[in-house]
Design a protein around this motif. Structure first.
Motif, PDB file in Angstrom:
ATOM      1  N   ILE A  91       0.871  -1.164   0.000  1.00 18.75           N
ATOM      2  CA  ILE A  91       0.000   0.000   0.000  1.00 18.75           C
ATOM      3  C   ILE A  91       0.913   1.220   0.000  1.00 18.75           C
ATOM      4  CG2 ILE A  91      -1.676   1.358   1.306  1.00 18.75           C
ATOM      5  CD1 ILE A  91      -2.715  -1.255   2.490  1.00 18.75           C
ATOM      6  N   ILE A  92       0.635   2.141  -0.916  1.00 18.90           N
ATOM      7  CA  ILE A  92       1.411   3.375  -0.964  1.00 18.90           C
ATOM      8  C   ILE A  92       0.479   4.513  -0.600  1.00 18.90           C
ATOM      9  CG2 ILE A  92       2.683   4.969  -2.446  1.00 18.90           C
ATOM     10  CD1 ILE A  92       3.722   2.548  -3.950  1.00 18.90           C
ATOM     11  N   ILE A  93       0.842   5.219   0.478  1.00 20.88           N
ATOM     12  CA  ILE A  93       0.044   6.345   0.941  1.00 20.88           C
ATOM     13  C   ILE A  93       0.954   7.571   0.922  1.00 20.88           C
ATOM     14  CG2 ILE A  93      -1.275   7.300   2.855  1.00 20.88           C
ATOM     15  CD1 ILE A  93      -1.716   4.366   3.773  1.00 20.88           C
ATOM     16  N   ALA A  94       0.551   8.569   0.181  1.00 21.06           N
ATOM     17  CA  ALA A  94       1.355   9.796   0.087  1.00 21.06           C
ATOM     18  C   ALA A  94       0.458  10.912  -0.444  1.00 21.06           C
ATOM     19  CB  ALA A  94       2.548   9.581  -0.828  1.00 21.06           C
ATOM     20  N   GLY A  95       0.876  12.128  -0.214  1.00 22.97           N
ATOM     21  CA  GLY A  95       0.098  13.286  -0.622  1.00 22.97           C
ATOM     22  C   GLY A  95       0.135  13.521  -2.122  1.00 22.97           C
TER      23      GLY A  95
END
Length: 99
Positions: free
Chosen positions: A24-28
């Motif tokens: 899972i990639i979570i970034a703005g």
């Protein structure tokens, strides 16, 4: 691909280079998520996994469309991946809601 990876920062390189397991990639916004995921998918394809065997989820239809098109363009540039063009339209690059 190594040339591109060297342009990524350490946080961006990690998901591209990680071989095993889900991610899972979570970034703005504007942080390079789509570029990182595209490179990760291309790496998986080069490792022998067909694009229609991957599950790639995003939040919006526009983001899913953009992801699929970026992957398609990268595949078109890699002669060894040309077989993947047959699978790209049936691939699971979609939204969480659609899935």
């Amino acid at each position: 691909m190594q040339q591109y990876i060297s342009q990524l920062n350490e946080a961006q390189q990690q998901p591209v280079l990680q071989k095993d397991g889900p991610m899972i990639i979570i970034a703005g916004a504007g942080s390079g998520k789509t570029a990182v995921l595209t490179e990760r998918v291309i790496r998986k394809l080069k490792d022998g996994i067909d694009v229609n065997r991957l599950l790639i989820l995003t939040f919006t239809k526009a983001a899913a469309f953009e992801m699929k098109e970026r992957i398609r363009k990268k595949i078109e540039k890699e002669e060894t991946l040309s077989k993947q063009l047959e699978y790209i339209d049936s691939s699971y690059i979609t939204t969480f809601d659609s899935y």
